[in-house]
Design an enzyme around this catalytic site. Sequence first.
Site, short mmCIF file in Angstrom:
data_model
loop_
_atom_site.label_atom_id
_atom_site.label_comp_id
_atom_site.label_asym_id
_atom_site.label_seq_id
_atom_site.Cartn_x
_atom_site.Cartn_y
_atom_site.Cartn_z
CG ASN A 109 52.97 -61.54 0.84
OD1 ASN A 109 52.59 -60.38 0.76
ND2 ASN A 109 54.04 -61.91 1.51
CB VAL A 110 48.69 -63.55 -4.10
CG1 VAL A 110 47.59 -62.73 -3.45
CG2 VAL A 110 49.56 -62.66 -4.99
CG ASP A 111 54.60 -64.86 -2.33
OD1 ASP A 111 55.23 -63.81 -2.09
OD2 ASP A 111 54.29 -65.68 -1.43
CG HIS B 88 44.89 -59.87 0.06
ND1 HIS B 88 45.89 -58.96 0.32
CD2 HIS B 88 43.85 -59.51 0.84
CE1 HIS B 88 45.45 -58.08 1.20
NE2 HIS B 88 44.22 -58.40 1.55
N GLY C 126 56.81 -56.89 7.11
CA GLY C 126 56.88 -56.51 5.69
C GLY C 126 55.58 -56.04 5.09
CB SER D 27 52.85 -50.30 3.29
OG SER D 27 51.75 -50.85 2.60
CD GLU E 224 61.96 -47.63 3.93
OE1 GLU E 224 62.83 -48.05 3.14
OE2 GLU E 224 61.98 -46.49 4.45
CB ALA F 231 61.56 -59.94 6.77
C1 BV8 Z 1 37.45 -54.83 0.79
C2 BV8 Z 1 45.74 -59.35 -4.34
C3 BV8 Z 1 35.12 -54.42 1.02
C4 BV8 Z 1 45.77 -58.86 -5.75
C5 BV8 Z 1 45.60 -57.33 -2.94
C6 BV8 Z 1 38.54 -49.46 4.80
C7 BV8 Z 1 37.85 -50.62 5.13
C8 BV8 Z 1 37.62 -51.59 4.17
C9 BV8 Z 1 38.09 -51.41 2.86
C10 BV8 Z 1 38.77 -50.25 2.55
C11 BV8 Z 1 38.99 -49.29 3.49
N1 BV8 Z 1 39.66 -48.28 2.89
C12 BV8 Z 1 39.90 -48.58 1.60
C13 BV8 Z 1 39.35 -49.78 1.36
C14 BV8 Z 1 39.40 -50.47 0.09
C15 BV8 Z 1 40.68 -51.27 -0.15
C16 BV8 Z 1 41.92 -50.67 0.46
O1 BV8 Z 1 42.34 -51.01 1.55
N2 BV8 Z 1 42.56 -49.79 -0.31
C17 BV8 Z 1 43.82 -49.21 0.13
C18 BV8 Z 1 44.69 -48.98 -1.10
C19 BV8 Z 1 43.52 -47.95 0.89
N3 BV8 Z 1 40.50 -52.60 0.35
C20 BV8 Z 1 39.88 -53.50 -0.44
O2 BV8 Z 1 39.39 -53.20 -1.52
C21 BV8 Z 1 39.74 -54.90 0.09
N4 BV8 Z 1 38.38 -55.33 -0.04
O3 BV8 Z 1 37.69 -54.09 1.69
O4 BV8 Z 1 36.15 -55.24 0.47
C22 BV8 Z 1 34.83 -53.34 0.01
C23 BV8 Z 1 33.94 -53.62 -1.01
C24 BV8 Z 1 33.66 -52.60 -1.96
C25 BV8 Z 1 34.29 -51.34 -1.87
C26 BV8 Z 1 35.22 -51.09 -0.83
C27 BV8 Z 1 35.50 -52.10 0.10
C28 BV8 Z 1 40.57 -55.87 -0.75
C29 BV8 Z 1 42.04 -55.66 -0.53
C30 BV8 Z 1 42.85 -56.76 -1.24
C31 BV8 Z 1 43.43 -56.24 -2.53
N5 BV8 Z 1 44.31 -57.27 -3.13
N6 BV8 Z 1 46.34 -58.33 -3.45
C32 BV8 Z 1 47.18 -58.81 -6.29
O5 BV8 Z 1 48.13 -59.20 -5.58
O6 BV8 Z 1 47.33 -58.39 -7.47
S1 BV8 Z 1 46.32 -56.17 -1.96
C33 BV8 Z 1 48.00 -56.07 -2.27
O7 BV8 Z 1 48.48 -55.04 -1.38
C34 BV8 Z 1 48.84 -57.30 -1.89
O8 BV8 Z 1 48.10 -58.38 -1.38
C35 BV8 Z 1 49.75 -56.75 -0.81
O9 BV8 Z 1 50.16 -57.64 0.12
C36 BV8 Z 1 48.83 -55.76 -0.21
C37 BV8 Z 1 49.31 -54.81 0.83
O10 BV8 Z 1 50.56 -54.31 0.48
P1 BV8 Z 1 51.82 -54.81 1.34
O11 BV8 Z 1 51.81 -56.29 1.43
O12 BV8 Z 1 51.84 -54.07 2.61
O13 BV8 Z 1 52.99 -54.43 0.39
P2 BV8 Z 1 53.60 -52.97 0.19
O14 BV8 Z 1 54.43 -52.99 -1.05
O15 BV8 Z 1 52.51 -51.94 0.37
O16 BV8 Z 1 54.56 -52.77 1.45
C38 BV8 Z 1 55.72 -53.57 1.55
C39 BV8 Z 1 56.29 -53.24 2.91
O17 BV8 Z 1 57.41 -54.09 3.13
C40 BV8 Z 1 56.78 -51.81 3.02
O18 BV8 Z 1 56.40 -51.29 4.28
C41 BV8 Z 1 58.32 -51.95 2.93
O19 BV8 Z 1 58.96 -50.97 3.74
C42 BV8 Z 1 58.51 -53.32 3.54
N7 BV8 Z 1 59.69 -54.04 3.09
C43 BV8 Z 1 60.27 -54.01 1.86
N8 BV8 Z 1 61.32 -54.89 1.85
C44 BV8 Z 1 61.37 -55.47 3.08
C45 BV8 Z 1 60.35 -54.92 3.87
N9 BV8 Z 1 60.14 -55.30 5.16
C46 BV8 Z 1 60.98 -56.24 5.67
N10 BV8 Z 1 61.98 -56.81 4.97
C47 BV8 Z 1 62.21 -56.45 3.69
N11 BV8 Z 1 63.23 -57.01 3.00
#
Ligand code: BV8
Length: 256
Positions: free
Chosen positions: A107-109, A124, A193, A195, A221, A237
């Site tokens: 998280n970035v908050d 991040h 929290g 995905s 979930e 959470a």
């Molecule tokens: C990188 C800042 C090298 C910005 C964010 C394999 C290896 C390496 C890289 C990759 C790879 N495959 C793909 C990649 C590339 C990519 C990636 O992972 N893409 C994904 C979409 C597949 N990764 C990157 O690009 C990373 N860099 O690897 O560098 C590189 C270089 C060049 C080319 C390729 C790779 C950088 C990743 C960082 C991106 N920046 N944030 C901003 O905030 O605007 S990521 C962003 O998503 C947030 O930080 C967030 O935290 C993060 C992950 O999401 P979650 O936190 O999990 O949030 P989400 O909504 O998805 O899920 C919420 C969960 O909470 C759910 O499960 C829900 O059920 C649950 N929930 C809801 N309410 C509750 C709850 N649980 C409990 N209680 C509740 N009340």
Amino acid sequence: MAAASPPPPVQLVAALRAARRVAVLTGAGVSAESGVPTFRDAQTGLWAEFDPLELATPAAFARNPRRVWDWYAMRRDMVGRVAPNPAHVALADLEKRIPEFLLVTQNVDGLHQRAGSRRVVELHGNITRVRCSREGTPVFRWSDDDVDAPPRCASCGAFLRPDVVWFEEMLPADALGAAEDAASRCDVLLVVGTSAEVYPAAALPILARRRGALVVEVNTETTPLSAQADYALRGPAGVVLPALVAAVRGDAASTP
Ligand code: BV8
């Protein structure tokens, strides 16, 4: 009235009480009960209205810097108006009870720090910080005179940008290194929290499990991690973590 959650498993409470090293990995779900929209919850997720590739990548910033700047300014303002929730507070309390503790957040908050957590690694970045997009220097004050472009760095004239890690940007090496070290050495890893879809953060629970840690997921979930976790505590959470930490503390009300 907070929802009740089933009592935490007794063996898990015992494992946390006996643990010397505990690591925590949090995602957007830990801030959901503070009112911060998550990234992937379809009905409220930040991405529901915006395409991440439109806004959270270097190419997006190069293509439309003001639009990206404005989206982060809106989110920075929102984060300034919310408060930590009981999940953040419970993790700050747990930290005081464990000899070696590290909270790794995607998280970035900044809400973990505002709740009192001290040992925090931000994989991040942090949306409340702004930096020069060329020099990387932190910037605390800026004049925002041009509605068509982000504010500029006073020393070099380059656009300012949020101090976060965009997709396709490398994570800070020191933060990732500390997170990987904690995941590989911990006795218990709490995954709260997230995905578990964004890498390399999503690889941390796999590393911890491979090194023999007890992996505990707290999520409303099922995720790709759920089947591999030793415990999958299903619930918000803000309800599950306070109950778990109260049981670790040994509160009379919480021990079964
Ligand atoms: C990188 C800042 C090298 C910005 C964010 C394999 C290896 C390496 C890289 C990759 C790879 N495959 C793909 C990649 C590339 C990519 C990636 O992972 N893409 C994904 C979409 C597949 N990764 C990157 O690009 C990373 N860099 O690897 O560098 C590189 C270089 C060049 C080319 C390729 C790779 C950088 C990743 C960082 C991106 N920046 N944030 C901003 O905030 O605007 S990521 C962003 O998503 C947030 O930080 C967030 O935290 C993060 C992950 O999401 P979650 O936190 O999990 O949030 P989400 O909504 O998805 O899920 C919420 C969960 O909470 C759910 O499960 C829900 O059920 C649950 N929930 C809801 N309410 C509750 C709850 N649980 C409990 N209680 C509740 N009340």
